[in-house]
Design a protein around this motif. Sequence first.
Motif, PDB file in Angstrom:
ATOM      1  N   TYR A 109       1.035  -1.362   0.140  1.00 23.95           N
ATOM      2  CA  TYR A 109       0.013   0.131   0.306  1.00 23.95           C
ATOM      3  C   TYR A 109       0.692   1.282   0.063  1.00 23.95           C
ATOM      4  N   TYR A 113       0.349   2.014  -3.801  1.00 22.15           N
ATOM      5  CA  TYR A 113      -1.311   3.140  -3.773  1.00 22.15           C
ATOM      6  C   TYR A 113      -1.111   4.478  -2.518  1.00 22.15           C
ATOM      7  N   TRP A 205      -3.612  -3.156  -9.835  1.00 20.74           N
ATOM      8  CA  TRP A 205      -3.673  -4.710  -8.822  1.00 20.74           C
ATOM      9  C   TRP A 205      -3.204  -5.436  -9.839  1.00 20.74           C
ATOM     10  N   ARG A 209       0.132  -7.480  -9.243  1.00 13.70           N
ATOM     11  CA  ARG A 209       0.125  -9.326  -8.923  1.00 13.70           C
ATOM     12  C   ARG A 209       0.794 -10.109  -9.956  1.00 13.70           C
TER      13      ARG A 209
END
Length: 316
Positions: A109, A113, A205, A209
Amino acid sequence: MNASAIATAPEAVVRALTTRRRDLRGGAFRLVLLGSLLVAIGVLVTLLVDIGARSASVWGDRGIVDLISTEMSADPERAGIWQAFYGSLVLMVFTAALAFPLGIGAAIYLEEYALDTRFTRIVNANIRNLAGVPSIVYGLLGLAIFVKILGGLTGPNVEGRSIISGGLTLGILVLPIVIITTAEALRAVPVAIREGAVGVGATQWQAIRHHVLPVAAPGILTGTILSLGRAFGEAAPLLLVGGITTFFSSGGAGFVETLQGRFSAMPVLVFSWARLPQAEFKALTAALIVVMLVVLLLINATAIYLRNRFEKGVKT
């Protein structure tokens, strides 16, 4: 530099490359570094030889299998480390289950993000400061929260001094280290990988990932497993939250009851045996330290193996 390159290079560069000068400061600096290395190796070898010599009587009389499989006892002829060995393994599993998902998630995070705001910078600075806090401070924190306040949940029959309290305390101890090592591994991934994934239509994402995490996996695994090695050798937090060295038995207790019961660990046992006056316990302490070193070497070897395996996977 070859002859053609020297012929086209400026005169000052040619003079610097072709003239031999004595670099006294550089040579002295190398000698200091070499001396530091030799002193460090000498101290390490001396400690290992001393520990090996002190534990020789235990290996000759009992062997490692008997030492590990025997339960704790006040008689040095029968005392073993099974409960402490088992307690350390359970604590490591508990610590890994808590610290790894939380630490890796927090690092993802913060790196992928979170916006670069003053709040984010303050959080990052505090995480780095927490990584340098002495372990006994985390022990006091675990004593106050997991033993005193949440004792009814973590260990209702042992006043909160349970495996759960020990695992939670070790978990928060290594959590800042896991976050920092994971964040550094994510930061080392080239930005072009993220831009390429997003450029072909992947979501953020999906890019993390399928592209960022596989590249960062070797660094993440190495850092997190080495942090687990630090938790394995900590004694101060476990002494504060209830690690014991007396006799106890889980009997036929279930899984939850075992986690809520008393525990011991190898660092706690080292602390206890080292204080006893009998010479037999001094030898047992040295033997226990050897076992801990072997386990730590296995943890480090696992980290190296996983790092190399993931690096090969990324290259292919």
